[in-house]
Write a protein that holds these residues in place. Structure first.
Motif, PDB file in Angstrom:
ATOM      1  N   ASP A 225       0.816  -1.209   0.000  1.00 28.63           N
ATOM      2  CA  ASP A 225       0.000   0.000   0.000  1.00 28.63           C
ATOM      3  C   ASP A 225       0.852   1.263   0.000  1.00 28.63           C
ATOM      4  O   ASP A 225       0.341   2.354  -0.254  1.00 28.63           O
ATOM      5  CB  ASP A 225      -0.901   0.030   1.245  1.00 28.63           C
ATOM      6  N   PHE A 226       2.143   1.111   0.283  1.00 25.53           N
ATOM      7  CA  PHE A 226       3.004   2.276   0.402  1.00 25.53           C
ATOM      8  C   PHE A 226       3.993   2.419  -0.759  1.00 25.53           C
ATOM      9  O   PHE A 226       4.722   3.400  -0.805  1.00 25.53           O
ATOM     10  CB  PHE A 226       3.785   2.200   1.725  1.00 25.53           C
ATOM     11  N   ASN A 227       4.054   1.424  -1.620  1.00 26.23           N
ATOM     12  CA  ASN A 227       4.974   1.527  -2.752  1.00 26.23           C
ATOM     13  C   ASN A 227       4.545   0.609  -3.886  1.00 26.23           C
ATOM     14  O   ASN A 227       3.898  -0.425  -3.657  1.00 26.23           O
ATOM     15  CB  ASN A 227       6.399   1.159  -2.335  1.00 26.23           C
ATOM     16  N   GLU A 228       4.894   1.013  -5.093  1.00 29.17           N
ATOM     17  CA  GLU A 228       4.711   0.131  -6.229  1.00 29.17           C
ATOM     18  C   GLU A 228       5.825  -0.901  -6.225  1.00 29.17           C
ATOM     19  O   GLU A 228       6.939  -0.638  -5.781  1.00 29.17           O
ATOM     20  CB  GLU A 228       4.749   0.923  -7.538  1.00 29.17           C
ATOM     21  N   GLY A 229       5.518  -2.091  -6.721  1.00 23.72           N
ATOM     22  CA  GLY A 229       6.532  -3.134  -6.778  1.00 23.72           C
ATOM     23  C   GLY A 229       7.493  -2.913  -7.933  1.00 23.72           C
ATOM     24  O   GLY A 229       7.357  -1.979  -8.721  1.00 23.72           O
ATOM     25  N   VAL A 230       8.480  -3.768  -7.997  1.00 26.79           N
ATOM     26  CA  VAL A 230       9.450  -3.732  -9.090  1.00 26.79           C
ATOM     27  C   VAL A 230       8.878  -4.524 -10.265  1.00 26.79           C
ATOM     28  O   VAL A 230       8.403  -5.652 -10.078  1.00 26.79           O
ATOM     29  CB  VAL A 230      10.804  -4.323  -8.642  1.00 26.79           C
ATOM     30  N   ARG A 231       8.897  -3.924 -11.421  1.00 27.93           N
ATOM     31  CA  ARG A 231       8.340  -4.569 -12.602  1.00 27.93           C
ATOM     32  C   ARG A 231       8.954  -5.956 -12.817  1.00 27.93           C
ATOM     33  O   ARG A 231      10.163  -6.131 -12.738  1.00 27.93           O
ATOM     34  CB  ARG A 231       8.577  -3.705 -13.837  1.00 27.93           C
ATOM     35  N   GLY A 232       8.108  -6.930 -13.044  1.00 32.49           N
ATOM     36  CA  GLY A 232       8.569  -8.282 -13.329  1.00 32.49           C
ATOM     37  C   GLY A 232       8.795  -9.140 -12.095  1.00 32.49           C
ATOM     38  O   GLY A 232       9.193 -10.299 -12.223  1.00 32.49           O
ATOM     39  N   ILE A 233       8.523  -8.590 -10.911  1.00 28.38           N
ATOM     40  CA  ILE A 233       8.736  -9.363  -9.680  1.00 28.38           C
ATOM     41  C   ILE A 233       7.390  -9.689  -9.039  1.00 28.38           C
ATOM     42  O   ILE A 233       6.631  -8.792  -8.653  1.00 28.38           O
ATOM     43  CB  ILE A 233       9.623  -8.615  -8.674  1.00 28.38           C
ATOM     44  N   GLY A 234       7.098 -10.989  -8.933  1.00 31.59           N
ATOM     45  CA  GLY A 234       5.937 -11.475  -8.211  1.00 31.59           C
ATOM     46  C   GLY A 234       6.392 -12.137  -6.930  1.00 31.59           C
ATOM     47  O   GLY A 234       7.590 -12.114  -6.597  1.00 31.59           O
ATOM     48  N   PRO A 235       5.493 -12.751  -6.199  1.00 28.87           N
ATOM     49  CA  PRO A 235       5.842 -13.328  -4.893  1.00 28.87           C
ATOM     50  C   PRO A 235       6.992 -14.332  -4.941  1.00 28.87           C
ATOM     51  O   PRO A 235       7.933 -14.237  -4.143  1.00 28.87           O
ATOM     52  CB  PRO A 235       4.537 -13.989  -4.444  1.00 28.87           C
ATOM     53  N   VAL A 251      18.901  -6.754  -3.807  1.00 28.43           N
ATOM     54  CA  VAL A 251      18.068  -7.014  -4.991  1.00 28.43           C
ATOM     55  C   VAL A 251      17.993  -5.773  -5.868  1.00 28.43           C
ATOM     56  O   VAL A 251      18.133  -5.845  -7.099  1.00 28.43           O
ATOM     57  CB  VAL A 251      16.654  -7.461  -4.568  1.00 28.43           C
ATOM     58  N   LEU A 252      17.753  -4.612  -5.239  1.00 28.68           N
ATOM     59  CA  LEU A 252      17.642  -3.374  -6.018  1.00 28.68           C
ATOM     60  C   LEU A 252      18.951  -3.053  -6.733  1.00 28.68           C
ATOM     61  O   LEU A 252      18.949  -2.644  -7.901  1.00 28.68           O
ATOM     62  CB  LEU A 252      17.240  -2.218  -5.093  1.00 28.68           C
ATOM     63  N   ASP A 253      20.064  -3.247  -6.045  1.00 34.39           N
ATOM     64  CA  ASP A 253      21.373  -3.001  -6.667  1.00 34.39           C
ATOM     65  C   ASP A 253      21.599  -3.939  -7.841  1.00 34.39           C
ATOM     66  O   ASP A 253      22.082  -3.527  -8.905  1.00 34.39           O
ATOM     67  CB  ASP A 253      22.492  -3.165  -5.646  1.00 34.39           C
ATOM     68  N   ALA A 254      21.266  -5.220  -7.643  1.00 35.24           N
ATOM     69  CA  ALA A 254      21.492  -6.207  -8.691  1.00 35.24           C
ATOM     70  C   ALA A 254      20.657  -5.910  -9.930  1.00 35.24           C
ATOM     71  O   ALA A 254      21.092  -6.177 -11.062  1.00 35.24           O
ATOM     72  CB  ALA A 254      21.165  -7.603  -8.163  1.00 35.24           C
ATOM     73  N   ARG A 255      19.494  -5.341  -9.750  1.00 38.48           N
ATOM     74  CA  ARG A 255      18.598  -5.054 -10.876  1.00 38.48           C
ATOM     75  C   ARG A 255      18.735  -3.629 -11.386  1.00 38.48           C
ATOM     76  O   ARG A 255      18.123  -3.268 -12.391  1.00 38.48           O
ATOM     77  CB  ARG A 255      17.143  -5.327 -10.481  1.00 38.48           C
ATOM     78  N   GLY A 256      19.492  -2.815 -10.663  1.00 40.94           N
ATOM     79  CA  GLY A 256      19.668  -1.431 -11.090  1.00 40.94           C
ATOM     80  C   GLY A 256      18.391  -0.614 -11.026  1.00 40.94           C
ATOM     81  O   GLY A 256      18.145   0.239 -11.883  1.00 40.94           O
ATOM     82  N   VAL A 257      17.574  -0.866  -9.996  1.00 46.08           N
ATOM     83  CA  VAL A 257      16.299  -0.154  -9.858  1.00 46.08           C
ATOM     84  C   VAL A 257      16.194   0.449  -8.460  1.00 46.08           C
ATOM     85  O   VAL A 257      17.007   0.153  -7.574  1.00 46.08           O
ATOM     86  CB  VAL A 257      15.096  -1.086 -10.108  1.00 46.08           C
ATOM     87  N   GLU A 258      15.201   1.300  -8.283  1.00 42.39           N
ATOM     88  CA  GLU A 258      14.975   1.928  -6.991  1.00 42.39           C
ATOM     89  C   GLU A 258      13.508   1.802  -6.592  1.00 42.39           C
ATOM     90  O   GLU A 258      12.630   1.661  -7.442  1.00 42.39           O
ATOM     91  CB  GLU A 258      15.350   3.420  -7.034  1.00 42.39           C
ATOM     92  N   ILE A 259      13.257   1.871  -5.295  1.00 44.09           N
ATOM     93  CA  ILE A 259      11.906   2.027  -4.755  1.00 44.09           C
ATOM     94  C   ILE A 259      11.918   3.336  -3.993  1.00 44.09           C
ATOM     95  O   ILE A 259      12.644   3.464  -2.999  1.00 44.09           O
ATOM     96  CB  ILE A 259      11.514   0.863  -3.823  1.00 44.09           C
ATOM     97  N   PRO A 260      11.163   4.330  -4.433  1.00 47.44           N
ATOM     98  CA  PRO A 260      11.155   5.612  -3.717  1.00 47.44           C
ATOM     99  C   PRO A 260      10.777   5.434  -2.243  1.00 47.44           C
ATOM    100  O   PRO A 260       9.878   4.662  -1.914  1.00 47.44           O
ATOM    101  CB  PRO A 260      10.076   6.420  -4.467  1.00 47.44           C
TER     102      PRO A 260
END
Length: 325
Positions: A225-235, A251-260
């Motif tokens: 409820d507080f953030n969108e997930g990372v595209r392509g990642i399910g449970p 995980v974020l570093d390995a994928r080169g993505v961020e969660i605000p």
């Protein structure tokens, strides 16, 4: 976990009411009330819960129809209401408001073309907890002697805290956030027919091989409820990724993505605003006063609530007999 896909990760089992009779349950009041409110609006003629000056109080019907399920199974509900909206949830709140507005536009169109069924379905989706609904809900619960707790922020977090500290036996919610907030056990399906489900935090962590931080990290990768997930990642992918990379940051570093706001969200789940409270569970509903409030003061059709009031009164008699046998 607001994201229902994460049900796949939670250890949930069916449980009979006989196994939990006598329990005190901290109920996410907004979640519980909203489900009964929307069901009432969808299936009940609006004139039965609308005052002469046009104020809608369908919540009063929903409460009277929903509370007997607790009392008949010797459960004490403690209704926990949300406090201040967490700033991190602002986007979620705005999204819900937009969806309500879109549903309202479609409802008007359905009504104009004479599609009563579709109009009723869409009207149920436009419901919000107005000031009147908030006030009348609390007053009716007071008359029925149901304990009320005002949470400092998220109701689910307060429910989880109360369950974790032993103030109550279980949290109660149809959502999954109580698991992330640390509730040892959560009762679900309390607004559905049949027996409830028990969601177990320790069993969940054991199954996944995580501590609670790992569970929160996996949930954030899927979306909360507080953030969108990372595209392509399910449970399943989230669990595998956290195991492989150690934590959310890996995980974020390995994928080169961020969660605000990731750090703040992570901290919110692990240490949410919640308070210690004392709860008086010696419940003694004043059914006559509650009936007068609903029917005489607010003009709700008597035949819509009479059976509910009868069930509440009968359950109190039966519970008293059971405790003396």
């Amino acid at each position: 976990m607001g994201n229902a896909d994460l049900r796949d990760l939670a250890a949930i089992r069916d449980i009979s009411f006989a196994e939990i009779e006598g329990s005190v349950v901290a109920v996410d009041a907004h979640n519980w009330l909203y489900r009964y409110l929307t069901t009432t609006v969808k299936w009940t003629a609006d004139e039965t819960y609308t005052t002469t000056d046009g104020v809608e109080v369908a919540n009063l019907i929903g409460i009277v129809q929903g509370l007997p399920k607790f009392f008949e199974h010797d459960l004490i509900p403690v209704m926990v209401f949300d406090g201040a909206v967490t700033e991190l949830k602002a986007d979620e709140v705005a999204d819900r408001r937009e969806k309500r507005e879109q549903a309202e536009e479609r409802r008007v169109a359905a009504k104009e073309r004479g599609d009563a069924v579709e109009a009723a379905r869409l009207e149920a989706r436009t419901q919000r907890l107005t000031d009147t609904i908030q006030e009348t809900t609390r007053e009716l619960l007071r008359l029925l002697d149901v304990p009320i707790v005002e949470a400092p922020a998220e109701g689910e977090a307060q429910c989880a805290h109360m369950a974790a500290t032993g103030t109550v036996d279980h949290a109660g919610s149809e959502d999954y956030d109580t698991l992330l907030f640390g509730a040892p056990t959560t009762l679900r399906q309390l607004t559905s027919k049949g027996d409830p489900e028990l969601m177990d935090l320790a069993a969940t962590l054991d199954d996944l091989g995580f501590d609670r931080q790992g569970l929160v990290d996996a949930a954030m990768l899927c979306g909360t409820d507080f953030n969108e997930g990372v595209r392509g990642i399910g449970p399943k992918t989230a669990v595998k990724a956290v195991r492989e990379h150690g934590d959310l940051w890996g995980v974020l570093d390995a994928r080169g993505v961020e969660i605000p706001n990731a750090e703040a969200i992570r901290e919110l789940f692990m240490d949410p605003p919640a308070t210690d409270v004392d709860v008086d569970t010696a419940v003694n509903p004043d059914v006559d006063a509650a009936r007068e409030y609903v029917v005489d003061e607010w003009g709700v059709a008597a035949d819509e609530v009479e059976r509910g009031f009868e069930r509440i009164a009968e359950s109190q008699v039966q519970t008293g007999l059971d405790r003396w046998t």
